[in-house]
Enzyme design. Sequence first.
Site, short mmCIF file in Angstrom:
data_model
loop_
_atom_site.label_atom_id
_atom_site.label_comp_id
_atom_site.label_asym_id
_atom_site.label_seq_id
_atom_site.Cartn_x
_atom_site.Cartn_y
_atom_site.Cartn_z
N LYS A 88 -10.69 53.48 12.20
CA LYS A 88 -11.59 53.59 13.34
C LYS A 88 -10.77 53.43 14.63
O LYS A 88 -9.90 52.57 14.71
CB LYS A 88 -12.68 52.51 13.24
CG LYS A 88 -13.87 52.76 14.14
CD LYS A 88 -15.08 51.97 13.70
CE LYS A 88 -16.25 52.21 14.64
NZ LYS A 88 -17.48 51.58 14.19
N GLU A 97 -33.11 47.05 7.94
CA GLU A 97 -34.19 46.44 8.72
C GLU A 97 -35.34 46.00 7.82
O GLU A 97 -35.93 44.93 8.01
CB GLU A 97 -34.69 47.41 9.79
CG GLU A 97 -33.71 47.64 10.94
CD GLU A 97 -32.55 48.58 10.61
OE1 GLU A 97 -32.60 49.24 9.55
OE2 GLU A 97 -31.61 48.66 11.41
N ARG A 115 -38.38 51.14 11.40
CA ARG A 115 -38.06 51.26 9.98
C ARG A 115 -38.86 50.29 9.11
O ARG A 115 -39.07 50.52 7.94
CB ARG A 115 -36.58 50.93 9.76
CG ARG A 115 -35.62 52.02 10.14
CD ARG A 115 -35.42 52.92 8.95
NE ARG A 115 -34.82 54.17 9.33
CZ ARG A 115 -33.57 54.50 9.14
NH1 ARG A 115 -32.76 53.65 8.55
NH2 ARG A 115 -33.12 55.67 9.51
C1 LIG Z 1 -31.45 52.11 11.39
C2 LIG Z 1 -30.29 51.78 12.26
N1 LIG Z 1 -29.88 50.50 12.38
C3 LIG Z 1 -28.83 50.20 13.17
C4 LIG Z 1 -28.16 51.18 13.84
C5 LIG Z 1 -27.04 50.83 14.79
N2 LIG Z 1 -25.75 51.36 14.33
C6 LIG Z 1 -25.22 52.49 14.83
S1 LIG Z 1 -23.75 52.84 14.17
C7 LIG Z 1 -23.80 51.49 13.19
C8 LIG Z 1 -22.66 51.18 12.28
C9 LIG Z 1 -22.37 52.30 11.38
O1 LIG Z 1 -21.26 51.97 10.63
P1 LIG Z 1 -20.54 53.06 9.77
O2 LIG Z 1 -21.54 53.88 9.07
O3 LIG Z 1 -19.52 52.38 8.94
O4 LIG Z 1 -19.87 54.00 10.84
P2 LIG Z 1 -18.57 53.77 11.75
O5 LIG Z 1 -19.07 53.48 13.12
O6 LIG Z 1 -17.77 52.62 11.21
O7 LIG Z 1 -17.84 55.04 11.67
C10 LIG Z 1 -24.96 50.75 13.39
C11 LIG Z 1 -25.30 49.49 12.74
C12 LIG Z 1 -28.61 52.50 13.69
N3 LIG Z 1 -28.03 53.52 14.33
N4 LIG Z 1 -29.65 52.78 12.89
#
Ligand SMILES: Cc1ncc(C[n+]2csc(CCOP(=O)(O)OP(=O)(O)O)c2C)c(N)n1
Length: 638
Positions: free
Chosen positions: A288, A379, A407
């Site tokens: 990342k 959630e 959700r």
């Molecule tokens: C339902 C929901 N909960 C929380 C989020 C907030 N959120 C956006 S990106 C993320 C992390 C995603 O992690 P990952 O899939 O590993 O992607 P990376 O950013 O590491 O590439 C979160 C928790 C969201 N977008 N949707």
Amino acid sequence: MDEQSYKYLSAINSPSDLKKLDEAELPLVCSELREFIIDAVSNNPGHLGASLGVVELTVALHYVFNTPDDKLIWDVGHQAYGHKILTGRRDVFHSNRKFKGISGFPKMSESEYDAYGVGHSSTSISAALGMAVAARMKNLNNRHHIAVIGDGAMTGGMAIEALNNAGVNNPNLLIILNDNGIAIDKNVGAIKDYLANIVTSKAYNKLKDKIWHLLGGGTKYGANTRAIVKQVGNAVKGSILRRSNLFEAFNFRYFGPVDGNDVLRLTKLLRDIKNIQGPKLLHIITVKGKGLELAEKQPVIYHAPPSAFNKKTGELIVKEPCDQVQPPKYQVVFGKTIIELAEKNKKIIGITPAMPTGCSLDMMMVKMPDRTFDVGIAEQHAVTFAAGLATDGFIPFCNIYSTFMQRAYDQLIHDVALQNLPVVFCLDRAGLVGEDGPTHHGAFDLAYLRSIPNLTICAPMNEQELRNMMFTAQTENKGPFVIRYPRGRGVLRNWKTPFEELEIGKGRIIREGKDLAVITIGHIGNEAAKACATLDEQGITTTHIDIRFLKPIDHSLLKDILTHFDHIITVEDGVITGGLGSALDELATDMGIHSQIVRLGIPDRFIEQGSQEQLWHECGYDAEGIVSTALSLIRTKN
Ligand SMILES: Cc1ncc(C[n+]2csc(CCOP(=O)(O)OP(=O)(O)O)c2C)c(N)n1
């Protein structure tokens, strides 16, 4: 860098231009694309780390697959900047996330290359499966369906539900699991441990690679390869790992883990895998923030850097001003207050679904690790987990962004409200959130919560009110309690005052006048307060009520207002249909009173991105909008 210095990128207006290049040139395209993203986001803040990590994957996917005919679905979509830039949006990328600009997330109405609109996590596999099944039903047998999902998003229940369903549907579906070991904060849970185990289990992976190459990497045996690999793999797997691969248990062919920042390795693999029918999962390991040292070292901050930054060093240009100089963010007030309360009340537990830094529960995590839980992007689980704790006498504070709370609607009704359990929901980012746009606006909560029995619903107009609402929520016999507050800063510098228990369902009078009544809920009341001051200067006096509680609502105060004023304006940072304005309308109807009530709030359409101030203005409920509504009401009166 100016446009001329992007030798490759400036000639790529669609993936077909990319395909004209020699494969050996792809690493150069990747380095330009990375540079372009850093350059753009350093000037115009947005999501950064995730897009930098998938530069090679993005280039390889568009090089090997035939988008937009082949369907490429990005989970969450915060990592899709490279995809946007390669699919005709390079020239408008400077408007990313801005008012009237392009969206920060893939959006179907924006481009035919955005096969699916996203923003909330863990939807990609379900959507891609739907498309794959649709393709089969329409005999589109050559169409490919690719879902790119991060290790964080893979912890979401929907992703697991989709894997379970995909495994028996035999879809032409490729899942690319982009494993960078981190969500926004560090990834959590057993799936994270499992993925880390696969990555470190060299013996298993070496053998799988060997078998794969022996069989010609998928090309030689075509569709049969899957069966052969599976057979051989199954025979040896047990003796090596002594447990089966999670994804294979779901009937997916598992490939990997491979270096996802090696574009040439990816193109070769993707070409091979493309020839294999059925559900497949390619597990790639990426870094990342790749290419910007600070972003690699501090992935939490550089997930979405809070300000512009120096594109060479990554150093933030506008440091966050300290809270002594200006009012704190509501989230910080939450983070500090829950610790104060939890120090005195041992029943308090903190819960967040994957947003500890975003909601400031990280502060409690440091001080009270045993009483704070990050449950992953989950959630629904967060809510029922809280309910379970509450049955045993605990008082869980479940902090969920308003938009993500959508959700867990059934869990809120069935698992908490119906059981009348004392769970405190702190809904952060309620109302219009700004640049993240329609996927993230916390627009609906007041409306969708108001109809649920047993709930207490309130919203603070300032930081002190937030503290007092949190204090009140954890006192005896309060039942399920919702406190919703917006993104951004409050209005008080001296906010840390002694706690006061609020009388449930009691509003407060901010100002008294005779010409007009303005009733508000939450922080947006400060815009109304400004409007009332402006009207006062023009000789129009207003009564301003901060209703505080949407449920139970202060009937006696509202009845008084309905009886004394012909003209009433309600203001809420939420949808007009179903919230405060609707509640007042209902009461007026019940009382048989015909006051003229103008309801200001979010109209019945999805609001795009922009700054919060721009969007409040667009919806007509910033101070200026309230003044002009008031003036037109008064004019009609005269
Ligand atoms: C339902 C929901 N909960 C929380 C989020 C907030 N959120 C956006 S990106 C993320 C992390 C995603 O992690 P990952 O899939 O590993 O992607 P990376 O950013 O590491 O590439 C979160 C928790 C969201 N977008 N949707």
